[in-house]
Design an enzyme around this catalytic site. Structure first.
Site, PDB file in Angstrom:
ATOM      1  CB  ALA A   1     -26.030 -45.905 -20.518  1.00 54.62           C
TER       2      ALA A   1
ATOM      3  CE  LYS B   1     -26.361 -32.981 -13.605  1.00 56.89           C
ATOM      4  NZ  LYS B   1     -27.794 -33.655 -13.275  1.00 56.89           N
TER       5      LYS B   1
ATOM      6  N   GLY C   1     -30.186 -43.047 -21.540  1.00 54.64           N
ATOM      7  CA  GLY C   1     -30.266 -42.470 -22.723  1.00 54.64           C
ATOM      8  C   GLY C   1     -31.366 -41.588 -23.149  1.00 54.64           C
TER       9      GLY C   1
ATOM     10  CB  CYS D   1     -26.594 -36.175 -21.040  1.00 50.87           C
ATOM     11  SG  CYS D   1     -27.144 -37.788 -20.835  1.00 50.87           S
TER      12      CYS D   1
ATOM     13  CG  ASN E   1     -24.362 -35.097 -15.879  1.00 50.99           C
ATOM     14  OD1 ASN E   1     -24.643 -36.272 -15.538  1.00 50.99           O
ATOM     15  ND2 ASN E   1     -25.285 -34.504 -16.888  1.00 50.99           N
ATOM     16  CB  THR E   2     -22.584 -39.506 -14.726  1.00 49.26           C
ATOM     17  OG1 THR E   2     -23.004 -39.082 -15.942  1.00 49.26           O
ATOM     18  CG2 THR E   2     -23.853 -39.747 -13.664  1.00 49.26           C
TER      19      THR E   2
ATOM     20  N   GLY F   1     -29.014 -37.758  -5.645  1.00 46.99           N
ATOM     21  CA  GLY F   1     -29.365 -38.584  -6.494  1.00 46.99           C
ATOM     22  C   GLY F   1     -29.479 -40.104  -6.226  1.00 46.99           C
TER      23      GLY F   1
HETATM   24  C1  LIG Z   1     -30.281 -43.164 -13.471  1.00 47.23           C
HETATM   25  C2  LIG Z   1     -29.790 -41.864 -13.605  1.00 47.23           C
HETATM   26  C3  LIG Z   1     -30.205 -40.969 -14.687  1.00 47.23           C
HETATM   27  C4  LIG Z   1     -30.041 -39.656 -14.758  1.00 47.23           C
HETATM   28  N1  LIG Z   1     -30.262 -38.820 -15.543  1.00 47.23           N
HETATM   29  C5  LIG Z   1     -30.132 -37.786 -16.028  1.00 47.23           C
HETATM   30  C6  LIG Z   1     -30.847 -36.646 -16.729  1.00 47.23           C
HETATM   31  O1  LIG Z   1     -31.955 -36.931 -17.470  1.00 47.23           O
HETATM   32  N2  LIG Z   1     -30.265 -35.377 -16.830  1.00 47.23           N
HETATM   33  C7  LIG Z   1     -29.123 -34.871 -16.048  1.00 47.23           C
HETATM   34  O2  LIG Z   1     -28.894 -33.849 -16.360  1.00 47.23           O
HETATM   35  N3  LIG Z   1     -28.446 -35.888 -15.168  1.00 47.23           N
HETATM   36  C8  LIG Z   1     -28.920 -37.112 -15.091  1.00 47.23           C
HETATM   37  N4  LIG Z   1     -28.258 -37.843 -14.257  1.00 47.23           N
HETATM   38  C9  LIG Z   1     -27.329 -37.451 -13.332  1.00 47.23           C
HETATM   39  C10 LIG Z   1     -27.685 -36.849 -11.933  1.00 47.23           C
HETATM   40  O3  LIG Z   1     -28.738 -35.756 -11.995  1.00 47.23           O
HETATM   41  C11 LIG Z   1     -26.504 -36.624 -11.069  1.00 47.23           C
HETATM   42  O4  LIG Z   1     -25.767 -35.365 -11.664  1.00 47.23           O
HETATM   43  C12 LIG Z   1     -25.673 -37.684 -10.869  1.00 47.23           C
HETATM   44  O5  LIG Z   1     -25.976 -38.824 -10.653  1.00 47.23           O
HETATM   45  C13 LIG Z   1     -24.627 -37.394  -9.810  1.00 47.23           C
HETATM   46  O6  LIG Z   1     -25.137 -37.336  -8.316  1.00 47.23           O
HETATM   47  P1  LIG Z   1     -25.400 -38.476  -7.435  1.00 47.23           P
HETATM   48  O7  LIG Z   1     -23.943 -39.331  -7.364  1.00 47.23           O
HETATM   49  O8  LIG Z   1     -26.009 -38.331  -6.393  1.00 47.23           O
HETATM   50  O9  LIG Z   1     -26.521 -39.576  -8.132  1.00 47.23           O
HETATM   51  C14 LIG Z   1     -28.686 -39.008 -13.898  1.00 47.23           C
HETATM   52  C15 LIG Z   1     -28.211 -40.172 -13.020  1.00 47.23           C
HETATM   53  C16 LIG Z   1     -28.681 -41.266 -12.748  1.00 47.23           C
HETATM   54  C17 LIG Z   1     -28.212 -42.385 -11.662  1.00 47.23           C
END
Ligand SMILES: Cc1cc2nc3c(=O)[nH]c(=O)nc-3n(C[C@H](O)[C@H](O)[C@H](O)COP(=O)(O)O)c2cc1C
Length: 319
Positions: free
Chosen positions: A73, A167, A75, A132, A194-195, A270
């Protein structure tokens, strides 16, 4: 010999299907300080989420490791759109890879204004982060409702001719409907997913571990969910030739291949970078090996090649 990993994404040349994901590689420079790492191993790099004004982000803790994943998180900590455009973009080497901005906002007007700032910059494409889960205002409020998502895309579309990638959030009921509305509103591509929202509790203090109480879950724990969402979105986007960046828990070539077979044109990495910064080289090598073993000339032959019931029956009949 032609590069079997090369592909076109919204008209852009990608040297590999791998996309380094927003929030996991800073503003494109962080990992280049690591010996052996090169942005050239990725088809594109998505920069950290950017808002109009600078943001300090959430109070700690901002990240927490969970079984097979992590909660974050942050932010949307970032120095603001003008700083990114004026101070950071000039330092990036656009010969290395394609760079994609990641736009966020608390209002539709803010999304539009940040898009406008990037439109007049050298950035190759713009990703709209309507999903997000870590900011109180905006973010998920836009991403969880197809009507709101479409309004954000529409507003950004009016201000740029650069490729627009939306996204999508997994934290919603009908991701297919959301994808359809975003495409109708002018999105050239989709990023899925996204997450996923989650939380952790410290039983000693009985407090939430994450300062923001809830965070976004990423990493291998979310891969099966992400894969299904890509499969579902491809049913809408595939027939319209709208490409997908599949993402969520990819840690090796087999994971990447699964997403491509499900319908992704490109694959995002990521969280895996946090423990293996050299992972792109391994994934590229693994995909290349798979293509050779299956006598395929290009990774694009695999996109959406999932064998569903009908194809499997045909296959069984034909031998
Ligand atoms: C620490 C962290 C920061 C992230 N910041 C953003 C962000 O600023 N904008 C965004 O669209 N997604 C953000 N994400 C989501 C990632 O871009 C990605 O969609 C998500 O983590 C799933 O992929 P992964 O499992 O390979 O990490 C973030 C993820 C993590 C872990």
């Amino acid at each position: 010999m032609a590069n079997p990993l090369a592909l076109k994404f919204c008209g852009l040349d990608f040297a590999s299907p791998i996309v380094l994901l927003s929030g996991c590689v800073g503003f494109g420079e962080e990992y280049t300080r690591i010996e052996g790492f090169s942005n050239r191993d990725a088809g594109a790099v998505v920069l950290k989420g950017t808002t109009l004004a600078p943001r300090l982000g959430n109070p700690p803790h901002r990240v927490f490791e969970t079984p097979a994943g992590m909660l974050n998180a942050i932010g949307l900590q970032n120095p603001g759109a003008d700083h990114v455009v004026q101070k950071i973009l000039p330092r990036l080497d656009f010969n290395e890879t394609r760079f994609i901005a990641n736009v966020s906002g608390s209002t539709i007007e803010e999304y539009a204004e940040v898009t406008r700032r990037f439109d007049t910059s050298p950035i190759d494409a713009i990703e709209i982060n309507i999903s997000c889960p870590n900011v109180k205002e905006g973010g998920v409020a836009f991403g969880n409702y197809p009507e709101m998502s479409a309004r954000v895309v529409e507003a950004c579309r009016k201000l740029t001719k650069k490729p627009l990638i939306t996204k999508l959030s997994p934290n919603q009921t009908d991701i297919k409907e959301n994808a359809r509305r975003c495409i109708e509103a002018g999105s050239d591509a989709l990023a899925v997913i996204n997450t996923i929202m989650g939380m952790a509790i410290d039983v000693k203090t009985r407090r939430p571990v994450i300062g923001n109480v809830q965070g976004g879950l990423s990493g291998p724990a979310i891969k099966p969910v992400a894969l299904l969402k890509v499969h579902q979105v491809y049913e809408v986007a595939g027939p319209l030739d709208v490409p997908i960046i599949g993402q969520g828990g990819i840690t090796n070539a087999t994971d990447a291949l699964e997403f491509i077979i499900a319908g992704a044109t490109a694959v995002g990495v990521g969280t895996a970078l946090f423990y293996d910064p050299m992972i792109c080289k391994k994934i590229n090598a693994g995909i290349t090996e798979y293509l050779q073993a299956h006598q395929m000339q290009s990774v694009t032959q695999l996109i959406g090649s999932l064998r569903t019931g009908k194809e499997i029956q045909d296959c069984a009949v034909s031998g």
